[in-house]
Design a protein around this motif. Sequence first.
Motif, PDB file in Angstrom:
ATOM      1  N   SER A 141       0.878  -1.222   0.055  1.00  0.00           N
ATOM      2  CA  SER A 141       0.108   0.144  -0.072  1.00  0.00           C
ATOM      3  C   SER A 141       0.900   1.103   0.001  1.00  0.00           C
ATOM      4  O   SER A 141       0.596   2.104   0.803  1.00  0.00           O
ATOM      5  CB  SER A 141      -0.815  -0.016   1.173  1.00  0.00           C
ATOM      6  N   GLU A 175      -8.235   7.997  -4.307  1.00  0.00           N
ATOM      7  CA  GLU A 175      -8.095   6.921  -5.516  1.00  0.00           C
ATOM      8  C   GLU A 175      -9.018   6.400  -6.233  1.00  0.00           C
ATOM      9  O   GLU A 175      -8.635   6.172  -7.475  1.00  0.00           O
ATOM     10  CB  GLU A 175      -7.643   5.584  -4.352  1.00  0.00           C
ATOM     11  N   ASP A 187      -6.957   0.172   3.313  1.00  0.00           N
ATOM     12  CA  ASP A 187      -5.411   0.690   3.097  1.00  0.00           C
ATOM     13  C   ASP A 187      -5.464   2.125   3.793  1.00  0.00           C
ATOM     14  O   ASP A 187      -4.478   2.451   4.631  1.00  0.00           O
ATOM     15  CB  ASP A 187      -4.956   0.802   1.728  1.00  0.00           C
TER      16      ASP A 187
HETATM   17 MG    MG Z   1      -2.651   0.476  -3.327  1.00  0.00          MG
END
Ligand code: MG
Length: 389
Positions: A141, A175, A187
């Motif tokens: 991550s 994201e 994450d």
């Molecule tokens: Mg990632």
Amino acid sequence: MESPSGPEQGSLLAAARGAYRTFFGGLDPQIAVSAPGRVNLIGEHTDYNQGFVLPMALQMGTMVVGSPREDGIISIVTTAQGADEPKKVTFPGPMEGATLEPGEPRWANYVKGVIQHYQAGPLPGFNAVIASNVPLGGGLSSSASLEVATYTFLQQLCPDNGDPVTKALVCQKAEHTFAMMPCGIMDQFISVMGKEGHALLIDCRSLETFLVPLDDPDVVVLITNSNVRHTLTGSEYPTRRRQCEEAAKVLGKESLREATMADLEASKALLSELVYRRARHVIGEIERTSRASEALQSKDYKRFGQLMVESHNSLRDDYDVSCPELDELVSFALEIPGVYGSRMTGGGFGGCTVTLLESGVAEKVQKHIKVCDIDTEQCLSQWGGQSSG
Ligand code: MG
Ligand code: ADP
């Protein structure tokens, strides 16, 4: 200057400051923040199904150093080798009335997304350098640690209400909408809420988190990097997500979290063989993760290890996200007595494995995996030695 601590953080900070001076006129940055990467102990591909996950924060992380500037312009440099070119981007920030859009280079989208969705304002312009020791695309991550470090940096420039759940959700939104990756919440949650000496059980339905102590000197978590990255990941992840949604719909559930194995078996005839297997992994994995968390609370490492192996087998056979390199790393680790369990960790198709073992055999396992002639890069993490960012 807020100075992140720890030996690894120290060298990262020095590298980031050095790069800042090089790129921004020999000046020292006024702000330095960091956020950790993570390893997921168990609970893979369960977060976007509203299930449980059990990650822990790592000492490896991403650092952002920088200073505000008065003209509203934002200029960011990454020192990461693995990031696409150019490594420096400059654009007008929100103070200039600009609406940020995703584009090239791709790495900057993680940063731009956080800036665009940041709720306090107006944000001033700034210069910043990003330095990370999380392998990019290695399943530990790096992306969330970059988003969370960016958010923490923005909090220094223009404080928000400080709510950690909002912080994680904004980073996830970045994201989704800028990196175009429909990730779950694991994450970002662990990067924001990870605590030294603990794993974090996250209930991805209620968004409740429970710290589980991980501070036993007799036990080690070993992360092994396969150093492979199979490129199909880009399309495979959204495909898995869709298959899970399809299964939940056929089962008449809001998500696979609501479904039991009995529900799945009862509807088996209505599902394609593929979708059935995907759902079987998720429903089983949610159950395994909750049992693993209980095993960890009671220091039943043997049980925890068995559940890790079951998790790996299910990811390999039902979810089809492992690869030969990960399978081999897991088998090699399991050959050594004193290893409790091992599994692939992260989204899959390459990246890392995580292994739980007696601390007395840690060196032996590392040597054994090396002898097995796989190009690996190990990171040994003694329980209790992790830090949050
Ligand atoms: Mg990632
Ligand atoms: P993971 O999160 O498992 O490392 P991802 O594919 O989700 O893998 O995210 C990796 C991407 O995140 C990189 O390709 C890059 O675009 C971005 N990234 C992560 N860390 C950095 C960094 N330090 N500098 C620039 N980009 C980064």
